[in-house]
Design an enzyme around this catalytic site. Structure first.
Site, PDB file in Angstrom:
ATOM      1  N   ASN A   1       2.425   4.826   7.081  1.00  0.00           N
ATOM      2  CA  ASN A   1       1.929   3.635   6.863  1.00  0.00           C
ATOM      3  C   ASN A   1       2.225   2.255   7.323  1.00  0.00           C
ATOM      4  OD1 ASN A   1       0.867   2.079   4.395  1.00  0.00           O
ATOM      5  ND2 ASN A   1       3.154   1.800   4.186  1.00  0.00           N
TER       6      ASN A   1
ATOM      7  N   ILE B   1       0.616  -1.131   0.064  1.00  0.00           N
ATOM      8  CA  ILE B   1       0.100   0.048  -0.228  1.00  0.00           C
ATOM      9  C   ILE B   1       0.877   1.249  -0.161  1.00  0.00           C
ATOM     10  CG2 ILE B   1      -1.641   1.297   1.466  1.00  0.00           C
ATOM     11  CD1 ILE B   1      -2.644  -1.555   2.319  1.00  0.00           C
TER      12      ILE B   1
ATOM     13  N   THR C   1      -1.656  -7.504  -0.682  1.00  0.00           N
ATOM     14  CA  THR C   1      -0.264  -7.152  -0.677  1.00  0.00           C
ATOM     15  C   THR C   1       0.617  -8.458  -0.550  1.00  0.00           C
ATOM     16  OG1 THR C   1      -0.151  -6.653   1.654  1.00  0.00           O
ATOM     17  CG2 THR C   1      -0.681  -4.807   0.066  1.00  0.00           C
TER      18      THR C   1
ATOM     19  N   SER D   1      -4.913   2.619   9.085  1.00  0.00           N
ATOM     20  CA  SER D   1      -5.130   1.840  10.275  1.00  0.00           C
ATOM     21  C   SER D   1      -5.814   0.554   9.501  1.00  0.00           C
ATOM     22  CB  SER D   1      -6.499   2.541  11.097  1.00  0.00           C
ATOM     23  OG  SER D   1      -6.878   1.583  12.189  1.00  0.00           O
ATOM     24  N   SER D   2      -6.428  -0.311  10.255  1.00  0.00           N
ATOM     25  CA  SER D   2      -7.007  -1.562   9.983  1.00  0.00           C
ATOM     26  C   SER D   2      -8.348  -1.754  10.334  1.00  0.00           C
ATOM     27  CB  SER D   2      -6.134  -2.674  10.315  1.00  0.00           C
ATOM     28  OG  SER D   2      -6.693  -3.899   9.919  1.00  0.00           O
TER      29      SER D   2
ATOM     30  N   ASN E   1      17.336  -1.592  -2.380  1.00  0.00           N
ATOM     31  CA  ASN E   1      17.947  -1.713  -3.603  1.00  0.00           C
ATOM     32  C   ASN E   1      16.932  -2.096  -4.621  1.00  0.00           C
ATOM     33  OD1 ASN E   1      20.509  -0.801  -3.165  1.00  0.00           O
ATOM     34  ND2 ASN E   1      20.965  -2.754  -2.133  1.00  0.00           N
TER      35      ASN E   1
ATOM     36  N   LYS F   1      -3.583  -0.427  16.535  1.00  0.00           N
ATOM     37  CA  LYS F   1      -4.312   0.463  15.571  1.00  0.00           C
ATOM     38  C   LYS F   1      -5.554   1.254  16.131  1.00  0.00           C
ATOM     39  CE  LYS F   1      -2.230  -0.956  11.642  1.00  0.00           C
ATOM     40  NZ  LYS F   1      -1.327   0.003  10.820  1.00  0.00           N
TER      41      LYS F   1
HETATM   42  N1  LIG Z   1      -2.526  -5.660   3.529  1.00  0.00           N
HETATM   43  C1  LIG Z   1      -3.605  -5.561   4.230  1.00  0.00           C
HETATM   44  O1  LIG Z   1      -4.448  -6.416   3.831  1.00  0.00           O
HETATM   45  C2  LIG Z   1      -3.708  -4.575   5.402  1.00  0.00           C
HETATM   46  C3  LIG Z   1      -5.059  -4.536   5.818  1.00  0.00           C
HETATM   47  C4  LIG Z   1      -5.572  -3.351   6.977  1.00  0.00           C
HETATM   48  C5  LIG Z   1      -4.311  -2.671   7.183  1.00  0.00           C
HETATM   49  N2  LIG Z   1      -3.166  -2.716   6.506  1.00  0.00           N
HETATM   50  C6  LIG Z   1      -2.119  -1.639   6.842  1.00  0.00           C
HETATM   51  O2  LIG Z   1      -1.657  -0.978   5.953  1.00  0.00           O
HETATM   52  C7  LIG Z   1      -0.395  -0.565   5.983  1.00  0.00           C
HETATM   53  C8  LIG Z   1       0.585  -1.191   4.834  1.00  0.00           C
HETATM   54  O3  LIG Z   1       0.506  -2.832   4.860  1.00  0.00           O
HETATM   55  P1  LIG Z   1       1.003  -3.543   3.490  1.00  0.00           P
HETATM   56  O4  LIG Z   1       0.132  -4.621   3.429  1.00  0.00           O
HETATM   57  O5  LIG Z   1       0.985  -2.641   2.357  1.00  0.00           O
HETATM   58  O6  LIG Z   1       2.294  -3.891   4.248  1.00  0.00           O
HETATM   59  P2  LIG Z   1       3.690  -4.593   3.410  1.00  0.00           P
HETATM   60  O7  LIG Z   1       3.185  -4.919   1.844  1.00  0.00           O
HETATM   61  O8  LIG Z   1       4.108  -5.598   4.330  1.00  0.00           O
HETATM   62  O9  LIG Z   1       4.684  -3.431   3.248  1.00  0.00           O
HETATM   63  C9  LIG Z   1       5.198  -3.068   4.474  1.00  0.00           C
HETATM   64  C10 LIG Z   1       6.093  -1.705   4.491  1.00  0.00           C
HETATM   65  O10 LIG Z   1       6.376  -1.194   5.511  1.00  0.00           O
HETATM   66  C11 LIG Z   1       7.762  -1.364   5.994  1.00  0.00           C
HETATM   67  N3  LIG Z   1       8.262  -2.134   7.049  1.00  0.00           N
HETATM   68  C12 LIG Z   1       7.733  -3.285   7.451  1.00  0.00           C
HETATM   69  N4  LIG Z   1       8.101  -3.637   8.643  1.00  0.00           N
HETATM   70  C13 LIG Z   1       8.946  -2.494   9.278  1.00  0.00           C
HETATM   71  C14 LIG Z   1       9.898  -1.964   9.989  1.00  0.00           C
HETATM   72  N5  LIG Z   1       9.831  -2.953  11.119  1.00  0.00           N
HETATM   73  N6  LIG Z   1      10.200  -1.059  10.048  1.00  0.00           N
HETATM   74  C15 LIG Z   1      10.164  -0.138   9.171  1.00  0.00           C
HETATM   75  N7  LIG Z   1       9.630  -0.326   8.220  1.00  0.00           N
HETATM   76  C16 LIG Z   1       8.988  -1.628   7.944  1.00  0.00           C
HETATM   77  C17 LIG Z   1       8.125  -2.466   4.693  1.00  0.00           C
HETATM   78  O11 LIG Z   1       9.790  -2.142   4.371  1.00  0.00           O
HETATM   79  P3  LIG Z   1      10.442  -3.298   3.553  1.00  0.00           P
HETATM   80  O12 LIG Z   1       9.984  -3.602   2.419  1.00  0.00           O
HETATM   81  O13 LIG Z   1      11.997  -2.835   3.596  1.00  0.00           O
HETATM   82  O14 LIG Z   1      10.198  -4.607   4.400  1.00  0.00           O
HETATM   83  C18 LIG Z   1       7.330  -2.124   3.469  1.00  0.00           C
HETATM   84  O15 LIG Z   1       7.619  -0.784   2.898  1.00  0.00           O
HETATM   85  C19 LIG Z   1       0.085  -1.217   7.381  1.00  0.00           C
HETATM   86  O16 LIG Z   1      -0.153  -0.025   8.314  1.00  0.00           O
HETATM   87  C20 LIG Z   1      -1.077  -2.554   7.559  1.00  0.00           C
HETATM   88  O17 LIG Z   1      -1.264  -2.544   8.929  1.00  0.00           O
HETATM   89  C21 LIG Z   1      -2.909  -3.606   5.512  1.00  0.00           C
END
Ligand SMILES: NC(=O)c1ccc[n+]([C@@H]2O[C@H](COP(=O)([O-])OP(=O)(O)OC[C@H]3O[C@@H](n4cnc5c(N)ncnc54)[C@H](OP(=O)(O)O)[C@@H]3O)[C@@H](O)[C@H]2O)c1
Length: 281
Positions: A115, A29, A217, A164-165, A55, A182
């Site tokens: 995020n 996201i 994702t 949030s979620s 990278n 959250k």
């Molecule tokens: N996907 C869903 O179904 C969903 C649902 C509800 C809410 N959300 C919320 O949406 C947001 C994004 O989710 P996403 O699914 O897009 O996540 P994602 O694909 O796992 O991407 C996570 C991002 O955050 C970075 N990150 C992860 N752990 C980290 C850490 N410990 N310190 C610093 N950066 C970190 C990652 O960097 P790296 O690439 O270096 O790992 C990446 O850029 C989150 O807040 C999540 O709670 C997602």
């Protein structure tokens, strides 16, 4: 590697001259949000958590933006810089961001998208002090410290958006600390809206949460096929507007609207970006 939509085109240039900070901009996201803002002319400072990600993913994001602007023949691409910063080290996270804002972004922030988050799973029986502390630091302390450290950089009519979620208002066994953190941040967002909306130098600033439903994702994409199929069929049945779960771009469009001037009268709110699977009164 996540590459986003196959054809990336420059959008209406309504954010030219503005600067956004997007945490977790390398994948999922956050990447879609960074792309949306950059394609509208916004300079972006994005973060990720490790050098390998920097990278592979950040450079592909930079390429996508550069190629989209090159295709216009005349528009200059905005600046996209990225840094490695870990959510469990708030001090260094803030220091890294403020340093780069001073050096490369003329000391200004117009849009902050909080995020990135930790999504560690443990039940009440398994959790220990370290798990509780790490999740509170990563998901509550660090986002709040980022807002605090960026106070001198925010401009009038800034936009602060917290990802949030729907877990914040659902019971999800095994996701205690994630859901609780959250919910804590949604509460903090309401207070921040009141504290910052008329702050001197930040007048007109809005602060909102986006409650996100299941989105395709890395976590979902990398699942074993049978588990993925069963989750997709169960979760997509809850969506009102289509028979599919969310794509990062669906969420980025909602965040993109909240980042725009047109959203100026929305603050302290939780906006559901879930295709109707969660309805917030
Ligand atoms: N996907 C869903 O179904 C969903 C649902 C509800 C809410 N959300 C919320 O949406 C947001 C994004 O989710 P996403 O699914 O897009 O996540 P994602 O694909 O796992 O991407 C996570 C991002 O955050 C970075 N990150 C992860 N752990 C980290 C850490 N410990 N310190 C610093 N950066 C970190 C990652 O960097 P790296 O690439 O270096 O790992 C990446 O850029 C989150 O807040 C999540 O709670 C997602």
């Amino acid at each position: 590697m996540e590459t986003g939509p196959a054809v990336v085109k420059v959008l209406t240039q309504d954010l030219v001259g503005k600067t956004a900070v997007v945490t977790g901009a390398s994948r999922g996201i956050g990447r879609a949000i960074a792309l949306n803002l950059a394609l509208r002319g916004c300079h972006v400072l994005g973060t990720c958590s490790c050098d390998v990600t920097y990278n592979a993913h950040i450079i592909s994001l930079q390429d996508s933006i550069f190629n989209a602007y090159r295709a216009t023949g005349n528009l200059k691409p905005p600046l996209l810089e990225a840094c490695v910063a870990h959510l469990t080290d708030p001090e260094r996270f803030c220091h890294t961001l403020t340093g780069l804002l001073e050096v490369s972004f003329n000391n200004r922030v117009d849009i902050l998208v909080l995020n990135a988050s930790l999504a560690e799973r443990k039940t009440i029986e398994d959790m220990d002090e370290d798990h509780i502390y790490r999740n509170l630091v990563a998901n509550v302390e660090t986002p709040l410290r980022i807002v605090q450290s960026l106070l001198p950089f925010f401009q009038p009519s800034s936009r602060i958006i917290f990802m949030s979620s729907e877990a914040a208002r659902l019971s999800r066994p095994g996701g205690l600390m994630y859901s609780a953190s959250k919910a804590a941040m949604e509460s903090a967002v309401r207070t921040l809206a009141e504290e910052l909306g008329l702050r001197r130098g930040m007048e007109g600033t809005t602060v909102n949460s986006v409650s996100t439903g299941l989105t395709d994702t890395g976590l979902v994409k990398n699942m074993d096929k049978r588990l993925r199929d069963s989750i997709l069929s169960r979760e997509s049945a809850k969506i009102n507007v289509a028979r599919r779960i969310g794509e990062p771009d669906d969420i980025a469009n909602v965040v993109g609207f909240l980042a725009s001037e047109a959203s100026r009268w929305i603050t302290g709110s939780v906006i559901s970006a879930s295709g109707g699977s969660t309805k917030i009164l």
